[in-house]
Enzyme design. Structure first.
Site, short mmCIF file in Angstrom:
data_model
loop_
_atom_site.label_atom_id
_atom_site.label_comp_id
_atom_site.label_asym_id
_atom_site.label_seq_id
_atom_site.Cartn_x
_atom_site.Cartn_y
_atom_site.Cartn_z
N TYR A 172 0.84 -1.21 0.00
CA TYR A 172 0.00 0.00 0.00
C TYR A 172 0.87 1.25 0.00
CZ TYR A 172 -3.24 -3.52 1.79
OH TYR A 172 -3.98 -4.66 1.97
N ASP A 249 23.39 -2.76 23.64
CA ASP A 249 23.17 -1.63 24.56
C ASP A 249 24.28 -1.58 25.61
OD1 ASP A 249 21.97 -4.05 25.15
OD2 ASP A 249 20.17 -3.23 26.04
N ASP A 273 28.29 -0.49 12.31
CA ASP A 273 28.21 0.86 11.76
C ASP A 273 28.06 1.88 12.89
OD1 ASP A 273 27.97 2.89 9.93
OD2 ASP A 273 26.04 2.26 9.11
N ASP A 277 31.18 4.65 14.87
CA ASP A 277 31.12 6.11 15.04
C ASP A 277 31.44 6.45 16.49
OD1 ASP A 277 30.20 6.41 12.39
OD2 ASP A 277 28.90 8.09 12.97
#
Ligand code: NAD
Length: 381
Positions: A172, A249, A273, A277
């Protein structure tokens, strides 16, 4: 310090490129490098990296043949695609690829990423994305009390599948009841080979001899559970390497709380990824973080690029830090069997950082990209 990241599984560089010996003039290696400067600060930092490579060529008797490719956002505006259909063949004829960054504020990021970077990584099966993070002398970590050398880790990111697999779709599309499905793909083969790479890297580095695996297998009970199982079975083959497994985490917390405890960290495409950083920032600036996208089997050219993106906020100002791109060129030299030249690049960067005279604003200085590049080029021994 980044030396030894390169993996020699399926033969040497010269075996990959059959014409290599014939190219050598008076014993001088000739390396054909595809250069995709890309967008934003990409051309600025790649200009610095090429300047340093030219100097390396003079000092270390290496002939560089740069094939400059104007692919990226401007190419997209002209042609409706980020690179030509023949891109993989063009790149395949080169010894390595040096990339700046891709991304433009007027093009959706998924178009730039899926139109250039990801097809190259997958097309050449560059399954090991290696991202060293080192706290250099003369650089201040945002973490209190850390001194040079305290942080010295490498994130090995799975680079071909996982959460970045192009599997999914819209149902949709753009209607009120729209549904988006995004599927992560984890294969035993894909996990096994990148985990093995991480263990062998820990052996070659011969530092803390520890591999940390990052997942979220408490919540993602299929792909990441497979990852945990494969990690455990590969670990059994490396009894000399200590292991640790962390949920992502907890890993984010520990990259800040105890970054000095990490040696080699292996993670999925998405987690690697993000965490790289973070590892770049705790070592002072993302402008210092290089990366290598390796095909450890050496069937295809590997690709070298800074971790950072096109940084549109500072593009065109001439103040982007070129050191991540320069260190990426150093990783490329090492991969291409030019260890002496690679060491010279890292020593030059280390010296410029330690002196502290010439540095871009991200490191608290007021020098330009060009000045930093010239300073490094001038220190190439
Ligand atoms: N490999 C890639 O080509 C790559 C990677 C990440 C993001 N991107 C793209 O880059 C664009 C910008 O993304 P972003 O803002 O999230 O990330 P970014 O890495 O471009 O910038 C994040 C921050 O870091 C700073 N920065 C980045 N490189 C720097 C350098 N060399 N010197 C000094 N400061 C530097 C920027 O000024 C910005 O404040 C987006 O279009 C994104 O899709 C591309």
């Amino acid at each position: 310090m980044f030396l030894k990241i390169v993996y020699n599984l399926g033969g040497s560089f010269s075996q990959r490129r059959k014409g290599y010996a014939k190219d050598a003039k008076k014993g001088m290696p000739r390396l054909k490098i595809a250069v995709i400067a890309g967008d934003g600060v990409g051309p600025e930092v790649i200009g610095g990296a090429k300047r340093v490579l030219e100097r390396v060529g003079e000092r270390h008797a290496i002939e560089f043949g740069f094939e400059d490719l104007d692919w990226g956002a401007e190419y997209y505006f002209r042609h409706g695609r980020m690179m030509p259909p023949s891109a993989v063949e063009i790149l395949g004829a080169c010894d390595a690829i040096l990339l700046g960054a891709v991304g433009h504020p007027d093009i959706p990021d998924h178009v730039t990423l899926n139109g250039l970077l990801l097809p190259i990584r997958r097309g050449f099966d560059l399954y090991a994305n290696v991202r060293p993070a080192v706290l250099y002398a003369g650089v201040e970590s945002p973490l209190a009390g850390r001194k040079a050398g305290d942080i010295d880790l490498v994130v090995v990111r799975e680079n071909t599948e996982g959460e970045y697999a192009p599997v999914g779709g819209f149902l949709y599309h753009q209607q009120p009841q729209e549904v988006a499905i995004q599927t992560a793909v984890f294969t035993r083969r894909g996990i096994e080979r990148v985990v093995r790479f991480a263990f062998e890297l820990a052996q070659r580095r011969n530092k803390k001899k520890r591999v940390t695996s990052i997942t979220k297998s408490n919540a993602q009970a299929f792909g990441m559970v497979l990852w945990d199982r494969v990690f455990a079975s590969v670990a059994e083959q490396f009894p000399d390497i200590e292991t640790e497994t962390l949920l992502v985490d907890a890993a984010a917390m520990n990259f800040v709380r105890r970054p000095e405890s990490f040696d080699v960290v292996v993670a999925s495409n998405l987690f690697g990824d993000i965490l790289s950083d973070l590892s770049a920032m705790v070592t002072g600036s993302i402008g210092l973080a290089p990366s290598a996208n390796l095909d450890p089997t050496r069937r295809h050219p590997s690709m070298f690029e800074p971790v950072h993106g096109s940084a549109p906020d500072i593009a065109g100002k001439g103040i982007a830090n070129p050191l991540a791109a320069i260190l990426s060129a150093g990783l490329m030299l090492e991969h291409l069997g030019q260890s002496g030249a690679a060491g010279a690049v890292e020593r030059a960067v280390t010296a410029v950082l330690a002196e502290g005279q010439v540095r871009t604003p991200d490191l608290g200085g007021d020098s330009s990209t060009r000045q930093v590049s010239e300073a490094v080029a001038g220190r190439i021994g």
